[in-house]
Design an enzyme around this catalytic site. Sequence first.
Site, PDB file in Angstrom:
ATOM      1  N   GLU A  15      -5.510   9.601   5.971  1.00 57.08           N
ATOM      2  CA  GLU A  15      -6.200   9.922   4.712  1.00 57.08           C
ATOM      3  C   GLU A  15      -7.445  10.764   5.002  1.00 57.08           C
ATOM      4  O   GLU A  15      -7.857  11.586   4.191  1.00 57.08           O
ATOM      5  CB  GLU A  15      -6.582   8.644   3.938  1.00 57.08           C
ATOM      6  N   HIS A  33      11.509  -3.310  21.044  1.00 61.08           N
ATOM      7  CA  HIS A  33      12.851  -3.675  20.580  1.00 61.08           C
ATOM      8  C   HIS A  33      13.176  -2.957  19.275  1.00 61.08           C
ATOM      9  O   HIS A  33      14.090  -3.365  18.554  1.00 61.08           O
ATOM     10  CB  HIS A  33      12.936  -5.194  20.391  1.00 61.08           C
ATOM     11  N   LYS A  90      -1.679  10.051  -8.784  1.00 63.21           N
ATOM     12  CA  LYS A  90      -2.199   9.056  -9.739  1.00 63.21           C
ATOM     13  C   LYS A  90      -2.106   9.608 -11.156  1.00 63.21           C
ATOM     14  O   LYS A  90      -1.701   8.923 -12.086  1.00 63.21           O
ATOM     15  CB  LYS A  90      -3.669   8.744  -9.440  1.00 63.21           C
TER      16      LYS A  90
HETATM   17  O1  F6P Z   1      -5.998   6.274  -3.575  1.00 61.85           O
HETATM   18  C1  F6P Z   1      -6.737   6.356  -2.417  1.00 61.85           C
HETATM   19  C2  F6P Z   1      -7.974   5.543  -2.490  1.00 61.85           C
HETATM   20  O2  F6P Z   1      -8.906   6.201  -3.265  1.00 61.85           O
HETATM   21  C3  F6P Z   1      -8.529   5.224  -1.106  1.00 61.85           C
HETATM   22  O3  F6P Z   1      -9.279   6.249  -0.605  1.00 61.85           O
HETATM   23  C4  F6P Z   1      -9.270   3.971  -1.371  1.00 61.85           C
HETATM   24  O4  F6P Z   1      -9.541   3.252  -0.202  1.00 61.85           O
HETATM   25  C5  F6P Z   1      -8.307   3.254  -2.283  1.00 61.85           C
HETATM   26  O5  F6P Z   1      -7.753   4.272  -3.085  1.00 61.85           O
HETATM   27  C6  F6P Z   1      -8.916   2.193  -3.157  1.00 61.85           C
HETATM   28  O6  F6P Z   1      -9.946   2.705  -3.950  1.00 61.85           O
HETATM   29  P1  F6P Z   1     -10.980   1.752  -4.678  1.00 61.85           P
HETATM   30  O7  F6P Z   1     -11.692   0.973  -3.640  1.00 61.85           O
HETATM   31  O8  F6P Z   1     -11.874   2.666  -5.457  1.00 61.85           O
HETATM   32  O9  F6P Z   1     -10.187   0.839  -5.575  1.00 61.85           O
END
Ligand code: F6P
Length: 562
Positions: free
Chosen positions: A352, A383, A505
């Site tokens: 990431e 394995h 998203k």
């Molecule tokens: O979708 C990726 C992300 O933004 C990560 O970078 C982050 O750790 C995770 O989602 C959770 O985000 P949050 O802590 O804002 O819920």
Amino acid sequence: MSQEFLTERPAFARLQALAGQQKTLVNLFSADPYRAQKMQIAAGPLMLDFSKQRVDARVLSELEKLAVEANLPGRIEQLFTGEEVNTSEKRAALHTALRAPAYKRLPGLEAVDTQLDRMEKLVNQVQTGCWRGFSGKKITDVVNLGVGGSDLGPLMVTQALREYTLPIAKHLRVHFASTIDGSQLFDLLDYLDPETTLFVISSKSFTTIDTLSNADTVRSWLSSYCQDRKLLHRCHFIGVSASKDKMTAWGLPEANQLYFWDWVGGRFSLWSTIGLPIALSLGMPVFRELLAGAHALDEHFRTAAPLENLPMMLALLGVWNVNCLNIKAHAILPYDGRLKAFPSYLEQLEMESNGKSVTASGKPLDYSTCPVLWGEIGANAQHAFYQLLHQGTQPVASDFIVAARRYDNACDYAHYEELVAQHELNLANCLAQSRVLALGNAAVEPTDNPYRQYPGNQPSSTLLLDRLDPTSLGALIATYEHKVFAQACLWGINPFDQWGVELGKQVAKELQPYLNLESSLDSSDLDSSTRELLQRVECLRSASQLVRQLDAPDAVSQEVKR
Ligand code: F6P
């Protein structure tokens, strides 16, 4: 000449030329009997052996120059002093400030101590039984609701250090639920007691739908046992976030909110109040030892010269492997059952952060950045996927991670000797695998059997810990965080943003209405694959709804009428 790109740096051109002349690991080892002594770095409780990497003195010297050309020492200072290293989001990345001792706190960051102290108070209340559920009973179970950085770090540390749980924390069971489909909650809610379970909503943004949908399901589950919402919020939820307003809007009283700041990246946040499940599960002093271990490694990273700097060396070797030797896969192989979650944690941390294809200033790159990284407990992976490492067609670089000592806390245990013998077996396997990967056939008697040919020459590093404990784990995690930062500087990218995950998203939000069985949305604008899959899902769901209705006696008559 600007040196924003790796390929613009003079040392990189020389490294590429050297890559074409590289000897095999067999030849490198036979050319120098002292190779291993020369190719190791110690940093606190960690020792790195990188003699099984395909490098020689000339390569190391150019890598050192590359570090200087990329201004790594200057960039490290920028990181530690709170400069705006996260350029696309215009902020600092000060995870190192979270683990510095209070007397070294950067001016203006006193709130770090305030939040740590508040966290400690909450932890004590829960562990000593002062914190009560809605019916007045003590808390027996805690569930962390979070995903990504708000889940993987605390989960990994909690699993890795379970043996160090302090007596005060021993009665408390800590669980983790991250999946958006609710599967983990479904299992947990089946046996958890609503009167004695506390939920931690961990989300930096407090907008992540995965976490909030789990939190809403939990609130509705609790509401069927207690209708007083205020009481539920006060007794059964703690929020951890960088957004006070959103926690308040969700209904959390201020006393149940712990904060951290936008200058702590999600995947770098386990050192903040996001570490609450660690402290609840193991005890606050253990959490503080973890911080101290990471801080010691920070000092090493900040002060050691490039070729004596453990995280920097890992970063330089990674760039050499990816960009000069064309090795684009990287296996993480801890030989320790306690580090089961470590590869998943690193997958987020590395991919990431450094899975990027534009520079920090947004210009497209024409060279590779982060390799595909995956892993498993080494001895189990032997394995499973090691066949590919030994005889497949992909070059793969590996990190072996192992502790020299194990079970030395358990001398009184009846089966201590058997367990120590098992650890010896484990160590032998770890050493055997890196040896065979490096040397291939040369490690054993030669044979003509075509199926028993081992080409070797697969590079690896071994990280040897004295023992796995809170201090060494803190140092190990910080090592990889700094490797990621150093590598990003070498590649010219920003490791602290993650724009790539945003579009998915947004599109999920757009598609969700199509999945509502009542919806009559026109899907003709969608691509044919998504449309077909949606239609198939709808068919399967309506068929099962019909069966359910037919199973219910009064529904049968309604159906017949239709
Ligand atoms: O979708 C990726 C992300 O933004 C990560 O970078 C982050 O750790 C995770 O989602 C959770 O985000 P949050 O802590 O804002 O819920």
